[in-house]
Design a protein around this motif. Sequence first.
Motif, short mmCIF file in Angstrom:
data_model
loop_
_atom_site.label_atom_id
_atom_site.label_comp_id
_atom_site.label_asym_id
_atom_site.label_seq_id
_atom_site.Cartn_x
_atom_site.Cartn_y
_atom_site.Cartn_z
N LEU A 50 0.83 -1.22 0.00
CA LEU A 50 0.00 0.00 0.00
C LEU A 50 0.87 1.27 0.00
CD1 LEU A 50 -2.91 0.70 -0.10
CD2 LEU A 50 -3.05 0.50 2.39
N LEU A 93 -5.58 1.34 7.33
CA LEU A 93 -6.18 1.15 6.00
C LEU A 93 -6.29 -0.34 5.62
CD1 LEU A 93 -4.62 4.06 3.90
CD2 LEU A 93 -6.82 3.98 5.08
N TYR A 94 -5.29 -1.13 6.02
CA TYR A 94 -5.37 -2.58 5.74
C TYR A 94 -6.62 -3.14 6.43
CZ TYR A 94 -0.73 -3.08 3.58
OH TYR A 94 0.35 -3.01 2.73
N ASP A 97 -9.98 -1.67 4.80
CA ASP A 97 -10.36 -2.26 3.50
C ASP A 97 -10.98 -3.65 3.68
OD1 ASP A 97 -9.76 -0.05 1.98
OD2 ASP A 97 -7.69 -0.66 1.60
N ASP A 103 -12.25 -3.07 -3.06
CA ASP A 103 -11.41 -3.75 -4.05
C ASP A 103 -10.16 -2.94 -4.41
OD1 ASP A 103 -13.32 -5.72 -4.26
OD2 ASP A 103 -14.41 -4.69 -5.88
N ARG A 105 -7.57 0.54 -3.62
CA ARG A 105 -7.08 1.61 -2.73
C ARG A 105 -5.86 2.20 -3.39
NH1 ARG A 105 -8.29 4.41 1.82
NH2 ARG A 105 -9.22 2.58 2.80
N THR A 109 -4.96 -2.91 -6.25
CA THR A 109 -5.79 -3.95 -5.65
C THR A 109 -5.54 -3.96 -4.14
OG1 THR A 109 -5.35 -5.21 -7.63
CG2 THR A 109 -6.27 -6.44 -5.80
N THR A 110 -6.59 -4.05 -3.36
CA THR A 110 -6.39 -4.04 -1.90
C THR A 110 -5.72 -5.34 -1.45
OG1 THR A 110 -8.68 -4.77 -1.74
CG2 THR A 110 -8.25 -2.44 -1.33
N HIS A 112 -6.39 -7.42 0.95
CA HIS A 112 -7.23 -8.60 1.22
C HIS A 112 -7.70 -9.25 -0.08
CE1 HIS A 112 -11.24 -6.93 0.36
NE2 HIS A 112 -10.65 -5.80 0.64
N SER A 113 -7.90 -8.41 -1.14
CA SER A 113 -8.30 -8.99 -2.42
C SER A 113 -7.16 -9.83 -2.98
CB SER A 113 -8.63 -7.92 -3.45
OG SER A 113 -9.56 -7.02 -2.95
N ALA A 120 -4.12 -9.73 5.20
CA ALA A 120 -4.35 -8.28 5.24
C ALA A 120 -4.42 -7.78 6.69
CB ALA A 120 -5.63 -7.93 4.49
N LYS A 236 -10.25 4.94 -5.72
CA LYS A 236 -11.10 4.01 -4.96
C LYS A 236 -12.36 3.77 -5.78
CE LYS A 236 -9.94 6.57 -0.79
NZ LYS A 236 -10.53 7.44 0.22
#
Length: 334
Positions: A50, A93-94, A97, A103, A105, A109-110, A112-113, A120, A236
């Motif tokens: 990120l 932010l982690y 999300d 999806d 950020r 791609t985030t 966790h996605s 994450a 976003k």
Amino acid sequence: MTTSSTALALPVPDEELASRLRERMAVVERALSEHVRSRAPFITETASHLMEAGGKRFRPLLVLLAAEAGDRPESDEVVTAACVVELTHLASLYHDDVMDEADLRRGATTAHSRWGNHVAILTGDFLFSKSSELTAELGADAVRIQAQTFTRLVEGQILETVAPGPGEDPLAHYLDVVAGKTGSLIATSARYGARFGGATPDVEEALTAYGEIVGSAFQLSDDILDIASESDESGKVPGTDLREGVPTLPVLMARAAGDPADARLIELLDGDLTDDARHAEALDLLRKHPSLDQARAYVVARAQEAKGHLAALPAGAVRTALEAFADIVAVRST
Ligand code: FPP
Ligand code: MG
């Protein structure tokens, strides 16, 4: 927008101050890329994901700028404090999300996605623990401030998931959430900057109050962008708050207006907005609704209020830049 050693996410008219801030931001940037490293390459990859995706670095920039109100803005502790607030922000932010099932950020791609919720969430924990290690270098008071900030961040984030209490005004509830989840860390950014830059206790207090309001304004303008912006502007997915059922400022203001012409909008807002067609219709109605401009005007008024606290600082380049910071937060487009 990405951060580089040549660009600041803020217009600083005084070129001497701007160039000093750019140099200091480059130092912070290098330090941050060291702090996100782990002994395990995979964790370095997830933790730097990120940060490398960009970001405005508003919080560390505010630390550096607030430090200019003191007599030792160049101290190493200022850089450490700037890293502490950015790492805390990144950590949050982690987690955010995951909660928002977002999806995208910063145009990427985030986490966790890409790696799943477990990785994450634990990467968020890793970044927060790195931030805590660094805070320890700043002494017990800084640790206490950081812990109190963390408490407020978490309280704000939890309260956002629950309805206002009986008899509680929904707007007041929401403003309390916003002060906790965003005002708190931006207040701490200004406070750390003032403190470790050697400002007087009066100036530290004024800058903390300024940061708290600017922070809330920052979040409220983020709410507005969630409705008003196109995704390529914000990096976003627009309408995320709406889809998640988070009643943000424009929505609360539209509801409070109680205009019979809004019957369809209210019906949509009261229903399931995870449905794509209903979501698109609600977003469209909100984009045309006067509550969007009303929300914008509210944020501009909060920025004015924040600037009032700057009377504790002498007139000059630093105060002017802090004023510009409040203004840009209120009318930001990314
Ligand atoms: C973004 O809100 C979220 C925050 C500003 C705070 C999140 C705080 C936590 C998850 C508490 C845990 C904290 C740590 C340090 C581990 P948003 O969803 O309205 O904004 P967005 O549009 O940027 O997603
Ligand atoms: Mg979010």
